[in-house]
Design an enzyme around this catalytic site. Structure first.
Site, mmCIF file in Angstrom:
data_model
loop_
_atom_site.group_PDB
_atom_site.id
_atom_site.type_symbol
_atom_site.label_atom_id
_atom_site.label_comp_id
_atom_site.label_asym_id
_atom_site.label_seq_id
_atom_site.Cartn_x
_atom_site.Cartn_y
_atom_site.Cartn_z
ATOM 1 N N CYS A 1 0.864 -1.163 0.040
ATOM 2 C CA CYS A 1 -0.313 0.019 0.024
ATOM 3 C C CYS A 1 1.267 1.502 -0.161
ATOM 4 C CB CYS A 1 -1.029 0.017 1.076
ATOM 5 S SG CYS A 1 -2.460 -1.391 1.141
ATOM 6 N N LYS B 1 5.052 -5.484 -3.942
ATOM 7 C CA LYS B 1 6.561 -5.307 -3.215
ATOM 8 C C LYS B 1 6.527 -4.769 -1.736
ATOM 9 C CE LYS B 1 11.448 -4.796 -4.787
ATOM 10 N NZ LYS B 1 11.317 -5.939 -5.813
#
Ligand code: F6R
Length: 593
Positions: free
Chosen positions: A2, A588
């Site tokens: 996020c 990631k």
């Protein structure tokens, strides 16, 4: 995991485009959905879209004037990927809007206790936050929360302030005379600001267009350290490459040079001296995913060179089923992002028990880097593609140097910068030798139903990483297994639709690997031998296809072998018309457990 952006300026402007461009820099953190909320003349204007940020670009309004906005790109954890769950979330009364990264662990409890009167439109843990702020205000809400959060919140009635807070989730603020910004990665600040300030763990800040005040969770004002924006934060450009993944794989020779240059210029290893290592009886190496595979390789390098007992752990296992840890333990944390939640929590655990700690990290300003006794930078430069490629190679380079250094210290020698010469040998090698033949292997993968990766010792670790790379970006269900283990069960899967990649860099165990190949052959599987050894005709008897990579001393071979597999996964992904930079379901920097 996020991405969060906050913006507050002195004057109103058309800021939608700038917000979306900033958000794009964080897309590697998640791309399930994205949204933006702009405060325009006391009203929130909210635009949201499912999928990648390019979809948000289609629906956002660029003609609204605003001086304050928040934006978010989501990797779904709590609550499925649907429109209702897209951030920013606004309170039912409509005064607070916010974006959040992390997980509020007690959200169900807080909902039942304080928010029975609120009708929720979605299923996220985040949606309770603006509603709690309506009741209790920003600071009082923070005190109620358990879990991890990076939050950026705005209130319609306080148009000159943005509220931000962090607990186990990174957040950064930058300010100049007329604009302040908040982001979950300082790469957003490149070209806009010269300095930025990381929020301290368990702290919050009140951000105005020209100043920021920081507080700890006891509401005491604090002064966290400013950082100058470095080359690292500015290096996130794709250049002429179609995808970051390709760029990053092709950067590996440059990364090797970076490691060599950096370790020659700064004796990072010197700090790991006799005193630091005195009494150390055991070394644990801890990481997740690809970084864990690097730890496995580190374990081999250290045990073989320095002869110190070592064990690699998945960080999530280390946390919940920890080995014996005490002052005689050295824990080495390997992480590209330096923010992976499980790795960070394992670090906290080891520190509580008095262990010594080393960080092998890429992001120099990360939490893991900051919290370890010693930092060994892996110098890979910004890695954007979700798959970790150059950072893995770079971790191997640094683990190898560390192993050579530990060997010296163990033998009562001092730091010797000549250990770097061992790595310099690789500079003469071509990491992408024979790569023009890769399409043949891509076709083989596409024409077989089952893909296996096998090897022995370090080659088995390469197989594990090869398999992870392939499944991550092609969604092919593949397996890695030590070659000697095949016959203990997995061989049952092998048939005429099976393709088996055998990695072989060790002459001493070549015959054992080839024996496994013959077992596969007799079950009608096809063999691809990936090697840099010189082979006889007899050796190749059961081999259907051969890929040879550049030759080098055996102890360095794994560093070359993996590049073939990284590029193979990349090319297979492209052949399937998938996006290698943004594999489905992944993000990631996994900052939640
Ligand atoms: C694999 C991959 C992940 C990461 C893992 C750890 O290509 O990217 O498996 O390696 O999530 O991340 P870091 O290294 O940031 O701790």
């Amino acid at each position: 995991m996020c991405g969060i952006i906050g913006y507050i300026g002195q004057n109103k402007d058309f800021i939608t485009k700038q917000m979306i461009n900033s958000l794009k820099k964080l897309e590697y953190r998640g791309y399930d959905s994205s949204g933006i909320c702009l405060l325009c003349d006391s009203e929130f204007k909210v635009y949201k879209s499912l999928g990648e940020i390019k979809n948000l670009e289609q629906v956002a309004n660029y003609n609204v004037l605003s001086h304050m906005a928040i934006a978010h790109t989501r990797w779904a954890t709590h609550g499925k990927v649907c429109f209702e769950n897209i951030h920013p979330h606004t309170s039912q009364k409509g005064n607070w809007s916010l974006v959040h990264n992390g997980i509020i662990e007690n959200y169900e409890e807080l909902k039942l206790k304080y928010l029975k009167d609120v009708s929720f439109y979605g299923e996220t843990d985040t949606e309770i936050l603006p509603n709690l702020m309506e009741k209790f205000g920003f600071y009082e809400t923070l005190k109620l929360l358990k879990g991890s959060f990076g939050i950026c919140a705005i209130n319609k009635n306080e148009p000159n302030k943005m509220y931000v807070a962090r607990q186990h989730s990174p957040l950064y603020v930058a300010t100049n005379n007329n604009v302040s910004m908040v982001a979950s990665d300082p790469i957003v600040f490149a070209d806009k600001f010269e300095y930025y300030t990381p929020l301290q763990e368990q702290s919050y800040a009140v951000v105005e267009f020209n100043k920021v005040k920081f507080f700890d969770f006891n509401n005491e004002e604090i002064s966290p350290q400013k950082h100058k924006l470095g080359v690292f934060e500015k290096s996130a450009q794709k250049g002429n490459y179609p995808y970051f993944a390709e760029k990053e794989i092709k950067e590996i020779p440059r990364v090797l040079e970076n490691v060599i240059e950096n370790y020659e210029q700064t004796p990072y290893l010197e700090k790991i001296d006799y005193n630091f290592l005195k009494n150390i009886e055991k070394i644990y190496l801890i990481g997740c995913g690809t970084a864990y595979h690097a730890c496995l390789m580190g374990e081999k390098y250290i045990e073989k060179n320095a002869k110190i007992p070592c064990k690699a752990f998945y960080a999530s296992e280390f946390r919940y089923s920890p080995p014996i840890i005490n002052e005689k333990t050295l824990c080495i944390y390997s992480s590209q992002s330096g923010e992976t939640a499980d790795t960070l929590m394992s670090l906290n655990l080891a520190k509580e028990k008095g262990a010594k700690t080393i960080a092998l990290v890429n992001v120099p300003y990360s939490s893991i880097a900051k919290n370890c006794d010693i930092i060994l930078p892996i110098c890979a430069g910004m890695e954007i593609a979700v798959i970790s490629t150059k950072a893995y190679s770079s971790m191997l380079f640094v683990f190898y140097l560390l192993a050579k250094h530990l060997e010296n210290i163990k033998n009562n020698k001092k730091y010797d910068k000549n250990i770097i010469n061992n790595l310099k040998i690789l500079k003469k090698c071509n990491f992408l030798k024979n790569i023009n033949k890769i399409n043949k292997f891509v076709n083989l993968i596409n024409n077989n139903e089952k893909i296996f990766f096998i090897g022995k010792d370090e080659d088995y670790i390469t197989s594990m990483e090869a398999s992870l790379k392939l499944k991550e970006i092609t969604y092919i269900n593949c397996i890695s297994i030590p070659s000697g283990e095949l016959k203990h069960g997995t061989l049952a899967l092998v048939d005429d639709k099976s393709l088996v990649f055998v990695t072989a860099t060790n002459k001493d165990v070549l015959d054992k690997n080839l024996a496994s190949a013959s077992e596969i052959k007799s079950r009608l599987g096809k063999i691809v031998l990936v090697t840099n050894l010189t082979l006889s005709k007899q050796d190749l008897k059961n081999v259907d296809y051969l890929f040879t990579f550049d030759s080098c001393p055996m102890e360095l071979s794994s560093m070359l072998a993996i590049t073939f597999y990284q590029y193979l996964a990349y090319k297979t992904c492209i052949s399937k018309k998938l996006n290698p930079d943004k594999p489905r379901n992944l993000a990631k920097s996994v900052t939640v457990e």
